[in-house]
Structures are given as C-alpha cells and as structure tokens.
Design an enzyme around this catalytic site. Structure first.
Site, short mmCIF file in Angstrom:
data_model
loop_
_atom_site.label_atom_id
_atom_site.label_comp_id
_atom_site.label_asym_id
_atom_site.label_seq_id
_atom_site.Cartn_x
_atom_site.Cartn_y
_atom_site.Cartn_z
NE ARG A 123 -32.41 1.09 69.19
CZ ARG A 123 -31.14 1.31 68.86
NH1 ARG A 123 -30.47 0.40 68.14
NH2 ARG A 123 -30.52 2.42 69.24
CG ASP B 57 -33.68 -24.06 67.04
OD1 ASP B 57 -34.65 -24.31 66.30
OD2 ASP B 57 -33.78 -23.92 68.27
CG MET C 52 -36.04 -25.40 73.43
SD MET C 52 -36.87 -23.85 73.08
CE MET C 52 -38.58 -24.31 73.48
NE ARG D 144 -21.09 -28.23 86.99
CZ ARG D 144 -20.64 -29.37 86.45
NH1 ARG D 144 -20.31 -30.37 87.24
NH2 ARG D 144 -20.56 -29.53 85.16
CB SER E 298 -49.21 -17.77 58.09
OG SER E 298 -50.22 -17.64 57.11
NE ARG F 213 -31.28 -35.85 94.97
CZ ARG F 213 -32.20 -35.09 95.55
NH1 ARG F 213 -32.32 -33.81 95.18
NH2 ARG F 213 -32.99 -35.57 96.48
O1 F6P Z 1 -37.07 -23.02 66.62
C1 F6P Z 1 -36.97 -22.50 67.92
C2 F6P Z 1 -37.63 -23.44 68.88
O2 F6P Z 1 -37.51 -22.92 70.17
C3 F6P Z 1 -37.08 -24.86 68.87
O3 F6P Z 1 -35.85 -24.97 69.55
C4 F6P Z 1 -38.21 -25.59 69.53
O4 F6P Z 1 -38.21 -26.98 69.24
C5 F6P Z 1 -39.43 -24.91 68.90
O5 F6P Z 1 -39.02 -23.58 68.59
C6 F6P Z 1 -40.64 -24.87 69.80
O6 F6P Z 1 -41.68 -24.35 69.01
P1 F6P Z 1 -42.97 -23.69 69.74
O7 F6P Z 1 -42.54 -22.40 70.34
O8 F6P Z 1 -43.94 -23.51 68.61
O9 F6P Z 1 -43.43 -24.68 70.78
#
Ligand code: F6P
Length: 349
Positions: free
Chosen positions: A30, A137, A179, A164, A82, A172
């Site tokens: 945007r 990430d 990720m 939690r 790609s 537990r």
């Molecule tokens: O790079 C971002 C991310 O979410 C990573 O944290 C994760 O390992 C990866 O992409 C997952 O890739 P995809 O969406 O191709 O499964």
C-alpha cells in the site's frame, strides 16, 4: 498547498512479494503504491513473486487497489517460490517482461532469498532494485526488524497464554513449537514474553537434562505444577544418540521430540502444540503496519533518487538503507540481552 513537484529517476516501478508471507506485507505494498502515486511514478503489481514476473502476471496499480488493506494479513499480490527464476534463462524472461511493461525499478518484499534473486537480476540486467525485509522469522542479518515479526510474536504469545490456562487447571506440561525456520529469534522473544519454564533455540543445541528436565524439576520443587516449554522448530540436540534410541529423528518434529523425552525422563505426558502457520496470518499489529508503511515509503523514495541494489533496514528505531551485497553477507544474530534475560528468568525458582 499544491503537491510538490518531484524529479524521479524512475518512471514506472514494479512491486512484488516473495517467500513466506508475513502480516504487514499488504501495508508495505500500500505504501509503495501511495508513495509512487504521490510522486507521479507508475506502479505495476506483480503477482506470485518472481514467477509472476516471468509469466507477465502483472497489472497497473492505483490507490483503489490498496484501499482498506493496511489492516489485512497475507499479500494481495500472492507469493510463490520460483525455481525457474534461479536460472539465467528464467531471469531473462523476467527482464523481458520488465522491458515489455516499461519497468525501470522493482521493490521486492521478502527475505534473504528474495534479495539474492533481486541482486542477480540487477547484476545481469539494467533494472534498479530495492528490498524490504518481510518475514515472521526476523532472521535477516542486516536489519533488526522484518515486517511480520511483531504480529507473529503476538499471535504465539496469545496462544501460549491460552495454553497456560488449561495447563494450570490440569497441572500439566505444555510443549509449544514455534516457527522461525533455522533461527531462534521468534522462540526467544515469545519464550521471554510468556515466562516459559524453558526456551530451546537452534543457535544453542540442547541437552535434555540441563535445558529441560532440571528446569522442570526446579520449578516443581518451587511449587509449580504446570510447565511451559517453548521450542523453536529448528531446535536440535547437541547429541542425537538419545533421540535415535527412542526411534526418533529430527523429522519427528522439534516439539514432539522434547515431549517424548520429557515423558521418558519424568513419566508425565506433555501436551505438544505446533503453532504452525497460524503465526503467518492475522491482522498486522500497529508496529507492523507502521514499520511496513515507513519502509514502503522509504523504498520508493530511494528508487526515485536513483539508488539501486539497496535493502531498507530498521536499526535502533531508524529506517535507512544498506548495500544489498553487504546486507546479504551479514548473518542473523539473536538479541544478546534477550538471551541473557531468558537464561536468568528460566534459571531461578
Ligand atoms: O520463513 C517463514 C516461515 O514461516 C518459517 O518460519 C517456516 O519454517 C517456513 O516459512 C514454512 O514455509 P512454508 O510456508 O513454505 O511451509
């Protein structure tokens, strides 16, 4: 006051999103469109990342195309990986479409792989490129912040807070896999924010007794009866012998491995939650909207000033730009203070 008159070194630019999507990418697109229109520069949207440039999946963008998207997750330009663009022939096709559409600049939003592709294209062909860091990430070495990180962290924190509640009720142990690909930035930040019992990251290969079992035991002795273990998806053991003995491999999943070893060592049955792609969606946070908008605005301005092969970066709160070759040579680092603080917070009860 009338609109400023601008001298633009580019007349028409393309914008694309590439790699894993991230909340805030739409806000960046945007800002690219609105800043371009403000300066009198044409904008062409390129769908499906580099593949869309190869196939010519492109369209003129106006401010109408980007209204009401600052608060939406995902990317209206789609994204894709790609393989063809990795080849010189593929990049030639891409450049031919740059010429066909009359593009003299590109704004590319994504991670290191996206920037490497942009650098290859601009090295082989006369097209200016500027990268905007977009990945949940936050593992791009040249910038302290990449679009999507704050939103993903808040999504994970909200989920862990909910977990939690029920772990408390049932006394537990919860193992939560977050990720981050091969980086621990997200796990470290989320583990700190949720007061986790233990946080496991790829940069510090774990020893199950030192890094998990003894922390759970210390918490239990201090009277805790629920335990939250945050594990980065790329976390792995110092010594894989024990997981092999349990019939596990790294492909078993970082969270499931830790859950199995907690059961083996302590007899309890941890509940394992892999947050997965929920971390990639959702309405971008205010921080992501503002940062994305600032970066999109900045990217168009430096293209218009004639800069190329630059990455827009966010360091110490400021937005500036760095040479793409230099930026790609920088490796991801964790926030050292967050590491020290997490070590302290998870080391005492
Ligand atoms: O790079 C971002 C991310 O979410 C990573 O944290 C994760 O390992 C990866 O992409 C997952 O890739 P995809 O969406 O191709 O499964």
């Amino acid at each position: 006051m009338g609109k400023e008159e601008f001298t633009n070194k580019v007349k028409r630019i393309g914008v694309l999103t590439s790699g894993g999507d991230a909340p805030g990418m739409n806000a960046a697109v945007r800002a690219v469109v609105r800043t371009s229109v403000y300066r009198g520069i044409d904008v062409i949207g390129i769908r499906r990342g580099w593949q869309g440039l190869i196939t010519g999946d492109m369209f003129r963008m106006t401010t109408k195309d980007v209204s009401h998207i600052i608060d939406t997750g995902g990317t209206l330009l789609y994204t894709a990986r790609s393989d063809e663009f990795r080849t010189k022939e593929g990049r030639k096709k891409a450049y031919d479409n740059c010429r066909l559409f009359g593009l003299d600049g590109l704004v590319v939003i994504g991670g290191d792989g996206t920037f490497a592709g942009a650098l290859a294209l601009s090295t082989e062909f006369p097209i200016s490129v500027v990268g905007i860091p977009g990945t949940i990430d936050n593992d791009i070495g040249c910038t302290h912040y990449s679009i999507g990180y704050d939103t993903a962290a808040n999504t994970a924190v909200e989920a862990i807070d909910k977990l939690r509640d029920t772990m408390q009720s049932h006394e537990r142990c919860s193992v939560i896999e977050v990720m981050g690909h091969r980086a621990g930035n997200l796990a470290l930040y989320v583990g700190l924010a949720t007061g986790a019992t233990a946080v496991l990251i790829p940069e510090e290969p774990w020893d199950i007794r030192r890094d998990v079992i003894e922390k759970i035991q210390a918490a239990r002795i201090a009277g805790r009866t629920n335990f939250m273990i945050v594990v980065a998806e790329g976390a792995h053991p110092q010594d894989p012998t024990e997981i092999r003995e349990e019939g596990l491999t790294l492909k078993s999943g970082a969270g499931f491995i830790i859950g199995a070893l907690i059961k083996k060592h302590l007899g309890m049955s941890p509940r394992v939650t892999v947050l997965g792609h929920v971390q990639r969606g959702g309405a971008p946070s205010a921080r992501d909207r503002v940062t994305a908008t600032r970066m999109g605005h900045y990217a168009v301005n430096i293209l218009a000033e004639g800069k190329t092969n630059r990455i827009v970066v966010h360091t110490e709160g400021a937005i500036h730009d760095i040479d793409m070759v230099e930026g790609l040579s920088m490796t991801n680092t964790l926030n050292e203070n967050e590491k020290v603080v997490v070590k302290t917070m998870t080391g005492v009860y």
